[in-house]
Write an enzyme that holds these catalytic residues in place. Sequence first.
Site: not given
Ligand code: BDR
Ligand code: CA
Length: 311
Positions: A9, A237
């Site tokens: 995403d 992340h």
């Molecule tokens: C996850 O949430 C999204 O906002 C980031 O892209 C990542 O996949 C981190 O909690």
């Molecule tokens: Ca993500």
Amino acid sequence: MTRLIIDTDPGIDDAMALFAALASPELDVVGLTTVFGNVTVETATRNALTLLDVAGRADIPVAPGAAAPVAMDYRGAIPQIHGEDGLGDGGELVAPSRAALDITAAEFLCREAPGATLLAIGPLTNLALALRLRPDLDTLVEQVVVMGGNALGPGNATPAAEANMWNDPEAADVVFGARWPVTMVGLDVTHEVVLPGAGIDELTRRDTATARMLAQAVPLYRDFLAEVNGLDGIYLHDPSAVAYLLDPGLFRTERWPVRVETQGISRGKTWPSLGNTDDAAPAAWQGRPPVNVCVGVDAPAVLDLLRARLS
Ligand code: BDR
Ligand code: CA
């Protein structure tokens, strides 16, 4: 070489994960599937196509995925973290050179995922929908590596839940309960993997197309984390899940069945059944396959690895 499909995403850290994967000779990225989450699915699909153009990989197909979770309405984008455009609002985004596929992400997964590894770095909706279309898919996929969840610590979207789980708890519970081997790269480890400000400066000052894209995208995310978390740096992340694929030895894991809470104020919380054998576990966890849960990480080594791939 690992045949890899990335469900994403994008999203600033998604962009970093994608560039790191594309720069890794161990990984053969054969497709991207998109999902709502950080942005709408329309924006996620546009960004996936644009990022592949930037990386010089317009040969990789993109299949547009779910616009909303399986059992609720989409909660909406988070422009304060990822920007209105999903890529940091740091400048005009070049329009993609081509269109997405005219099959859905779930259909693409049913066709292409057998024998492949899935890297899921958004809400898990497309994976759950693919399992509905092809119930034996979980016996055909090599492995699923998920960025999401929080086994032992707090969430980030709510005090209880991590964002990707919070965005579709029902789908996540299906994915963690299916028969494919799943690894959970959650906040337990990704909150340790902080690229410091100096590291961001070093990465983004290079004169390459991907570095210029990151120079445009990362400042908003960096400013948000400085203001809200008092952090001089950014959490990697989604890139941490790429690092797991490249070198799982950098992570310490436990094998626990995992349920995802779908009720009340803890909605989206991932709950491992710690150390219980199947018959000693509470009924709700019984019969669930163990998930490979990352609980420790050699963060300096992961940062070195990702820095090298992103350079
Ligand atoms: C996850 O949430 C999204 O906002 C980031 O892209 C990542 O996949 C981190 O909690
Ligand atoms: Ca993500």
